[in-house]
Design a protein around this motif. Structure first.
Motif: not given
Lengths: 447, 250, 482
Positions: A356-362, A375-378
């Motif tokens: 699992r991967m969670n991303a939270r750019p703010q 940018g965020s990519a999964i």
């Protein structure tokens, strides 16, 4: 107040003599304030935005020996540990369980360079320690406060104005014990105006016991100073690590921080950077590889408090089995921080159905003349690239390895010491092939 | 060398190839032409083993082996090469590492030992000259930041390195200026031997001025509707594809 | 920013809210405040069946256990619920038989807003449900639509005429336990629109609800329920305005969408509630819960919103992508000026296989406002092959405002591809100069650039609304050079 928090209240009471007597007055106050901050706030729970995906309080409660005294070490650390980075001459500072063990310097240190244990620094340079320690971490985070209250040792690096560390400094923290252990240590890196240093910090576990580390490093970069810092996190998978790094950058300073997490049961990295002078530059990157039930959480906070600064973060991870990866990156641009250039990217590759991967750019932007992107990519490896390689006769597993290695290399190539870059690249390659990524001469099967 | 019998294939359930028949013998050059959307690239993709294309009917034999169930890498090792219309950029993987891995996998398949580093570099240098690419280019990541022409030259360079029996060049001429086109065509011609074959897929006749085909096939609406000698290409150039469409309608 | 640009910005962004008038309509209201009796009174006034009262009371009891939430990046004063009138309705005869029976003042109000209730006069191809304060006053083209089996009426009417449908779907997408304001709405909602598109029917005209708050001290709590059965299609629009008043008024709506197999719902909003004055006094608190479910395979829900009004906007139109191959879209332009605050975004919950979602969010901040995008893309373990792409851009006009982006990506399936991109920028001086050089004055250039910036979203709106929305953006932003 929860039971777990109470443990530390009692621990502080029991060690008051050690923590508060015979220490500089400033430090005494800081420890008292820190324990108050911790007791008042307690451990963060799921409702905490910052620790939403990573709760550590249970680990801090159970089992680990929390004694502040030196655990007895029965083996000669230096004999069983010889970390080799070929063709790389470094000064080597060894900590054992967060406490100073020995320092092997190559030749004389240049004028203006001080490298010692924090414990010594408190005795020899109490004013400097007093001036800097806790300045960035105060009331910021409960784990950092816990560290301020209890940590008595760690490393101390001070580079005076215009001085430079002639060779890279390698700092190795060895964890070895005969029982499960809580380790808290504290580090200070101070680069005065125009000073520069190249530092690599490695963690190694040398016994199979469970380790819980809570580490704080505060870094002060004065005008035009330059720092290259690498964290190599390669502890065994029974270890839990909470590592907070604070950086204060004055004008024209340059900071490059790269974190490689190859092993470790649960790793949480907090990186807080305050861009406190104009034209400062910060680059902070991370690569992590996790399988089994590893849990890797990276948190970055870039605070642009002055104009004309640049920051960039690139965090990449590969996750297999049941592993979990988290990236939490915050960029704050204050109202007067015009001409800020902030860039952030996180990227995760999932190799199994259960990873699992969670991303939270703010982004929080209050100035109008700025360039900010994140940018965020999964996802997975690029299908077209896989097919292209296979159409040239490269097998599927080999294509995958090549692509994963290339994926990691984007971070590895940011290391500017060539032998070190090659060594870490090799370790990443071995890790991808599930081979032991340990140092050649090290007889411990710690990874 | 290659026998395609009544090949039908679909993408996302939509039939693109509607019964292709084609025989290619050693030493021959075949050109496959056709308007946009006629199924040219799909045919190239099926032969190379693109997984998203579903083969519903027919057979493809390559050197006597049924290749439809083979993995793409095994087809490659058998000697089938696809020159991509859009070569893929693979950041971080160096050309040298890429091509050495590929070459050694080919050798392993033939029970040959891996090439020594010096032999490998020697071969690289020879083949680079063939398509006039510089060593600089091979030090970069695969196709990353290459211009259109460089990408296509790189395809021919890889073809030279892997020495395939059958090369399928998918729209290799697209996006090339006349100089690059000549270099690419020249490379292909130099690699021609009596024991290998080439299929050139193209939209325009232009490339066929430089790579002269023995046979020209027109692919239209998923079928080969016309086959003839090289003069067919000129006729197509002159009259356009509408002429074929009309002929079929009749 | 130089002073001339500052003054242009001040001049244009200071332009008046043109819908701020108050109509003199005879209004029936109940007493201020909220308790169980008020909930019962509302239900009784509407002569509701027992199941509705039960639903309301359950929601009210639940609401009482909750505290008003606090959100990061939104400054919301505590709301005194005992100071709000929870039911207000224009007085009119119970049953309207012809247009002539509508209060002329009311009709004039809607005429003034450009929403004629007279079908002949109305722009062709749009059916309107007009809701003033708490109740629906008129639904146009009802009969035309009924001929092809489409039910389009006020919520109150649906409760009486189609209780089975209401019972079956009410609260299934947004349960009353969902959040504080959804619970409040479930307890006290007074009216709204109801729509059902039967199997295989493509709704031949745009359906639309126009919301107007008129009475003072009232809250508006409406509820929209829209069901698109298998193979059907509907495009739905909502617009809203309110008078200028010094006190803040509360609007807490709930919208539920249900799309069945192969059905498509396009839901567009042009939100222009009174935003408050230049100093941040007054304005609507807009706390809305909007959610749709793609219940069966190949369903599609598309949200488009142009948010320019309200003192505080808090809304996250969301999609639950349950059916395999279903598609969710969210297109948003949110513009904040003066002291407005907007915190808006979406949630895309991927449950079914090969579900796809796309998010395009364009934030524009001016004055002293704060504009946040907050979104969640969640891919559950079973959502094989899920795809998401999010693009969130912010444009800052002036240096006293803020733009923020908080995307949350949670991926539990390895075959999913989730991508997020965000940028923050200002209008480039070279862009302005380029326009100037071609003879376009600065304020027109800004209008042009902002509209160009929002184009991708505006293009999603039905024609009639796109023009309206474009004007709205220009009115608020002409000349604001950052």
């Amino acid at each position: 107040m929860s039971e777990i928090v109470n443990i530390y209240k009692d621990l502080f009471e029991a060690n008051k003599l050690l923590l508060l007597n015979n220490v500089p007055h400033g430090l005494k106050i800081k420890r008292e304030e820190a324990i108050h901050h911790f007791l008042e706030k307690g451990f963060p729970d799921r409702k905490s935005e910052k620790y939403k995906y990573t709760q550590l309080d249970n680990y801090f409660g159970n089992g680990y020996n929390k004694s502040l005294e030196y655990p007895k070490i029965n083996v000669s650390v230096a004999d069983i540990f010889r970390c080799d980075v070929p063709q790389l001459e470094t000064h080597l500072l060894i900590l054992a369980n967060g406490k100073f063990y020995r320092f092997d310097q190559r030749g004389n240190l240049p004028k203006g360079v001080t490298i010692c244990s924090l414990k010594d620094a408190i005795k020899t340079n109490p004013q400097i320690v007093d001036q800097y320690l806790g300045k960035l971490s105060k009331d910021e985070d409960v784990y950092a406060s816990l560290n301020t209250a209890f940590a008595t040792d760690g490393f101390y690096i001070h580079i005076a104005k215009d001085a430079a560390l002639d060779k890279p400094l390698q700092i190795v923290n060895l964890l070895l014990s005969e029982e499960d252990l809580l380790v808290q240590y504290r580090n200070l890196i101070i680069l005065e105006e125009n000073a520069s240093a190249n530092i690599m910090v490695c963690d190694h576990t040398l016994s199979i016991h469970h380790f819980l580390s809570n580490i704080v490093t505060e870094i002060f970069q004065e005008k035009s100073s330059k720092l290259d810092l690498i964290f190599m996190q390669n502890e065994h998978n029974n270890s839990i690590k909470m590592q907070s790094t604070y950086v204060n950058q004055e004008s024209h300073s340059d900071s490059n921080i790269n974190i490689f997490t190859l092993h470790g049961g649960l790793v949480r990295n907090n990186i807080n950077v305050l861009m406190n002078g104009e034209y400062a530059n910060n680059s902070c990157n991370g690569f992590f590889m996790a399988d089994g039930s590893q849990h890797i959480d990276n948190f970055t906070f870039m605070h642009h408090a002055k104009a004309n600064c640049e920051s960039s973060q690139l965090f990449k991870g590969i996750l297999d089995n049941e592993a979990k990866g988290i990236f939490n990156g915050r960029i704050l641009v204050d109202i007067d921080s015009q001409k800020t250039n902030a860039y952030q990217k996180s990227n995760g590759i999932l190799l199994s159905d259960t990873a699992r991967m969670n991303a939270r750019p703010q982004l929080e932007i209050y100035a109008d003349d700025v360039k900010c992107t994140h940018g965020s990519a999964i996802g997975q490896l690029n299908d077209d690239a896989m097919f292209y390689m296979r159409s040239r006769g490269i097998s599927k597993p080999e294509s995958r390895l090549l692509l994963l290695h290339a994926y990691a290399y984007e971070i590895v190539e940011k290391i500017n010491i060539e032998p070190l870059r090659e060594r870490i690249d090799e370790m990443v390659g071995k890790r991808l092939r599930s081979e032991l990524a340990r140092c050649h001469n090290c007889p411990m099967h710690c990874c | 060398m290659l026998q395609i019998k009544n090949l039908k294939a679909a993408i996302n359930g939509k039939e693109i190839l509607k019964g292709i028949n084609l025989n290619v013998n050693a030493g021959e050059v075949h050109a496959i032409m056709g308007p946009n959307g006629s199924g040219k690239s799909t045919l190239a993709g099926v032969l190379a083993g693109r997984e998203y294309i579903e083969v519903n009917h027919g057979s493809v034999f390559f050197n006597g082996k049924d290749i439809l169930d083979m993995a793409p890498e095994d087809r490659s090792r058998e000697g089938l090469f696809l020159g991509f219309q859009y070569p893929v950029e693979i950041p971080g993987v160096s050309m040298v590492n890429f091509i050495r891995t590929a070459l050694n996998e080919h050798r392993k398949y033939k029970n040959l030992p891996p090439l020594s580093a010096s032999d490998f570099l020697k071969t690289m240098r020879e083949k680079q000259e063939l398509v006039e690419i510089t060593a600089k280019m091979t030090n970069r990541s695969v196709n990353e930041g290459f211009s259109g022409g460089e990408k296509k030259k790189n395809e021919i360079f890889q073809m030279a390195m892997l020495e395939p029996k059958l090369s399928i060049l998918d729209e290799t001429d697209s996006g090339l200026d006349i100089d690059a086109l000549k270099i690419v065509a020249n490379g292909v011609n130099k690699l021609r031997r009596p024991d290998n074959a080439t299929i050139v897929i193209t939209h325009y006749q232009r490339l066929l001025d430089y790579i002269v085909p023995d046979f020209v096939h027109v692919l239209y609406n998923g079928q080969i509707v016309k086959s003839a000698g090289k003069e067919l290409a000129l006729e197509l150039e002159e009259k356009g594809y509408d002429w074929i469409k009309k002929e079929i309608a009749v | 920013m130089d002073t001339s640009q500052d003054s242009i910005l001040a001049e244009v962004t200071g332009s008046d809210y043109k819908y701020g008038f108050v109509s003199n309509i005879d209004t029936e209201t109940i007493q201020k405040g909220l308790n169980e009796d008020v909930v019962r009174i509302i239900s009784a006034k509407k002569n509701e069946p027992e199941f509705m009262l039960e639903f309301r009371l359950k929601a009210f009891k639940y609401w009482q256990t909750l505290k008003q939430p606090e959100w990061a990046h939104l400054k919301i004063p505590a709301i005194n619920f005992q100071d709000i009138i929870f039911y207000a309705a224009p007085k009119q005869k119970k049953q309207l038989n012809s247009l002539d029976e509508i209060d002329p003042e009311l009709k004039a109000t809607f005429d003034k807003l450009g929403i004629p209730l007279n079908e002949q006069k109305h722009m062709t191809g749009v059916a309107v449900d007009a809701v003033i304060d708490s109740v629906s006053v008129k639904t146009t083209f009802k009969d035309t639509l009924a001929e092809i089996g489409i039910i389009f009426c006020s919520f109150s009417e649906a409760v009486h005429e189609h209780p089975d449908l209401v019972k079956k779907y009410l609260g299934t997408v947004v349960p009353y336990t969902d959040n504080y304001f959804a619970a409040l709405n479930s307890a006290v909602f007074s009216d709204g629109s109801f729509c059902y598109i039967p199997k295989g029917v493509r709704c031949p005209m745009e359906l639309s609800t126009y919301f107007r708050i008129n009475a003072a001290n009232t809250g508006q709590f409406e509820r929209t329920l829209l069901i698109a059965d298998d193979e059907s299609y509907v495009s739905y629009l909502e617009g809203c305005t309110a008078p200028m008043r010094d006190e803040n008024q509360l609007h807490a709506a709930v919208v539920e969408l249900v799309a069945m197999e192969n059905a498509e719902i396009k839901y567009s909003t042009v939100q222009n509630w009174y935003p408050g004055d230049k100093n941040g006094k007054g304005g609507i608190y807009n706390f809305v819960t909007k959610r749709g479910i793609c219940k069966e395979k190949n369903a599609k829900i598309s949200w488009t919103q142009v948010e320019t009004g309200s003192a505080i906007t808090w809304k996250y139109p969301s999609c639950i992508l349950k059916g395999d191959n279903s598609v969710g879209e969210f297109y948003s332009v949110a513009l904040t000026n003066n002291y407005q605050q907007a915190d808006t975004g979406t949630k895309m919950i991927h449950i079914g296989k090969n579900t796809r979602s796309r998010i395009v969010s364009k934030g524009i901040s001016a004055g002293f406002s704060n504009n946040s995008y907050r979104g969640l893309v969640k891919v559950l373990r079973g959502a094989e092959g899920a795809r998401n792409h999010s693009q969130c851009d912010s444009l800052l006009l002036g240096s006293t405002c803020g733009a923020h982006t908080f995307p949350y990506l949670e991926v539990d399936n390895p075959s999913a591809i989730v991508e997020h991109e965000a940028t923050t920028s200002k209008i480039g001086e070279d862009q302005i100069f380029y326009c100037n050089q071609r003879g376009i004055k600065t304020e027109d250039a800004v209008g042009l650039i902002v509209n160009g910036y929002a184009r991708e979203v505006l293009n999603q709106l039905p024609m009639e609304f796109a023009v309206e929305a474009q004007k709205l953006l220009s009115i608020s932003l002409e000349g604001s050079v950052g």
